[in-house]
Design an enzyme around this catalytic site. Structure first.
Site, PDB file in Angstrom:
ATOM      1  N   HIS A 153       0.922  30.147 -15.397  1.00 57.12           N
ATOM      2  CA  HIS A 153       0.453  31.516 -15.209  1.00 57.12           C
ATOM      3  C   HIS A 153       1.589  32.478 -15.483  1.00 57.12           C
ATOM      4  CE1 HIS A 153      -3.095  29.897 -13.500  1.00 57.12           C
ATOM      5  NE2 HIS A 153      -2.501  29.445 -12.409  1.00 57.12           N
ATOM      6  N   THR A 154       1.267  33.764 -15.461  1.00 53.88           N
ATOM      7  CA  THR A 154       2.315  34.774 -15.566  1.00 53.88           C
ATOM      8  C   THR A 154       3.300  34.584 -14.419  1.00 53.88           C
ATOM      9  OG1 THR A 154       0.627  36.275 -16.335  1.00 53.88           O
ATOM     10  CG2 THR A 154       2.748  37.245 -15.799  1.00 53.88           C
ATOM     11  N   GLN A 155       4.535  34.309 -14.743  1.00 50.79           N
ATOM     12  CA  GLN A 155       5.538  34.167 -13.692  1.00 50.79           C
ATOM     13  C   GLN A 155       6.503  35.339 -13.688  1.00 50.79           C
ATOM     14  OE1 GLN A 155       5.302  31.830 -11.382  1.00 50.79           O
ATOM     15  NE2 GLN A 155       3.482  31.079 -12.417  1.00 50.79           N
TER      16      GLN A 155
END
Lengths: 281, 240
Positions: free
Chosen positions: A42-44
């Site tokens: 996921h967007t980290q």
């Protein structure tokens, strides 16, 4: 040489090397997500970002502002990104943080608006008063957005934004609230996200210390205050720009200006700043 | 592809001629690090005191992130149950301190459960049952906890003050006035305080806390629960 029909038109392994199957579907040997112990990613961290959003509640409405810059790290990458999104005539959302997540939320809100207008039967057979009460208020919108944000953080797939929702509540009283990627929410007469929390919030709080002061604040004064804060932010926030958007929401609807140039910009004060770090003269 | 395989291939599932054993994950760029931390601390302080015929819960109204004050007015005390969004005739109060977003989610869940209880059973839930339920809710999220320390207060079936406190994953204890703790000291005689003294005590405790803790301040929210209902008192605290 492989002559089977499946290989027709495919790059030859012996010349181009073997095809990387990780992008293929699961049942074809792909292993991008989940398979082979690989985690779903996921967007980290945010990539293209917008900086502060600031807002002040006044007597009969709310002023909100954000500059038009989308940065790529320290690079001023896009200079015409509008970060204030009007929802209806009662609410505007200001986005800080990841721009692609902002665009996702904007699409989400567009579809929500369509749904709302279908169910309200805004076909003109309702009188203004009924329609006004049925319309989703800024408060409703803030509740919705904060639930979306909290759900996404709980799924470990956050929407990397800090947002301000400005507008009018169901009683047409000024409403201003904050929500961020963790689902944290709060409300205050003056609010600022990002760098603005350090630079603009003290200036705004000095003029509007509490709810009582905001109920006495004139629209002109609020706009002036926001302009002053945008100037301070441009001078001190390295990820900011001198062109910004500002919206005023009151009972007359949303007044949105998207290309305001900073007034009376002058770096003359910079010459007088001496003595930081190793500088001795 | 489907048309192709249907007439030329006998295999039930079409395969790619270049199929190869999947490579190890490290070859394809390595593992991604999870850098997203789903919690934060919004600071603040709460307390509860139960008396003979009342319970007082109190909390400051400041919300912080780091050294920043988010807002000077974000209540930590919530009415649970009652009817409608205004919690009319509620007799239970929940206080949450820690991660405010989890606190809010917890409050909404408990409130829904208590309201459904009344709908299904035709009577209000007892504080003890509510406290037990809250314990289960918290433990249910044992492996992704609500990062809050909660206090639940109300009036029990005998009309006496009841108070329960929780850590993020479980019910810690029910407050028992008789249970004195400590070593080698003669046990104190438990005497419930009267309401006025208790309110003053709470106010004093918070004015002191404000001096010693930067996350505490701005406003004091007190909820006094008696058999007649909940009385909410909001008074100012120092803003520095």
């Amino acid at each position: 040489m492989d002559h089977s029909p499946q290989a027709w038109g495919r790059p030859r392994d012996d010349i181009y090397g073997s095809y990387n199957p990780s992008y293929l579907p699961h049942n074809k040997g792909g292993y991008q997500a989940h398979a082979n112990g690989q985690p779903n990613t996921h967007t980290q961290s945010p990539i293209v970002t917008g900086t502060s959003v600031i807002a002040i509640k006044f007597k009969s409405g709310v002023v909100i502002a954000a500059d038009n810059l989308a940065s790529y790290g320290s690079l001023a990458r896009f200079t015409d990104v509008k970060r204030l999104k009007p929802f209806n005539k009662k609410a505007v959302v200001g986005f800080g943080g990841d721009v692609s997540d902002m665009q996702y939320l904007d699409r989400l809100l567009s579809s929500l608006d369509v749904q709302e207008n279908y169910s309200n039967g805004a076909s003109g057979d309702l009188d203004d008063e009924t329609e006004n009460r049925a319309m989703m208020s800024a408060k409703n919108l803030h509740t919705y957005l904060s639930k979306v944000m909290y759900k996404r953080r709980t799924d470990f797939n956050p929407l990397w934004n800090a947002l301000l929702v400005a507008g009018l509540d169901e009683d047409s009283k000024p409403f201003l609230a904050f929500a961020d990627l963790l689902g944290t929410t709060y409300s205050s007469p003056t609010l600022a996200t990002g760098f603005g929390a350090h630079l603009a919030q003290p200036i705004m709080r000095r003029a509007v210390p509490d709810e009582e002061a905001s109920q006495k604040l004139e629209r002109e004064k609020a706009v002036e205050l926001v302009k002053q804060c945008m100037k301070v932010l441009f001078y001190r926030d390295a990820r900011s720009m001198n062109v910004y958007s500002m919206a005023v929401i009151d009972e007359n609807g949303v007044d949105l200006k998207q290309d305001i140039k900073l007034e009376a910009e002058s770096w003359a004060f910079a010459e007088g700043i001496k003595g930081y770090g190793t500088q001795t003269v | 592809m489907a048309a192709l395989s249907s007439y030329s291939m006998s295999a039930s599932t079409p395969t790619f001629s270049f199929q190869q054993p999947p490579q190890t994950s490290s070859a394809a760029g390595g593992q991604t690090q999870h850098s997203f931390y789903p919690y934060t601390d919004n600071g603040g302080s709460t307390l509860g005191i139960s008396g003979d015929s009342f319970t007082i819960l109190a909390g400051d109204t400041r919300s912080t992130s780091g050294y920043n004050i988010n807002t000077r007015h974000e209540p930590k005390l919530f009415r649970i149950g009652g009817s409608g969004p205004t919690h009319k005739n509620a007799r239970i109060v929940l206080s949450v301190v820690g991660f405010a977003a989890d606190g809010r989610a917890l409050q909404e869940r408990l409130d829904t459960i208590v309201k459904l209880y009344r709908y299904q059973h035709g009577k209000d839930i007892s504080v003890h049952a509510c406290a037990q339920r809250l314990s289960h809710i918290l433990y249910g999220k044992r492996f992704f906890p609500y990062y809050v320390t909660a206090i639940l207060g109300g009036i029990d079936e005998e009309g006496k003050g009841a108070l329960y406190s929780y850590d993020p994953v479980n019910l810690k204890n029910q407050y028992e006035p008789e249970a004195a703790q400590g070593l080698g000291k003669p046990q104190l005689v438990a005497k419930p305080l009267d309401r006025k003294t208790t309110e003053e005590l709470v106010r004093d405790a918070f004015t002191s806390a404000v001096e010693r803790h930067i996350e505490v301040g701005d406003g004091l929210q007190m909820m006094v629960i008696t058999k007649d209902g909940i009385e909410e008192i909001i008074s100012p605290l120092k803003q520095d």
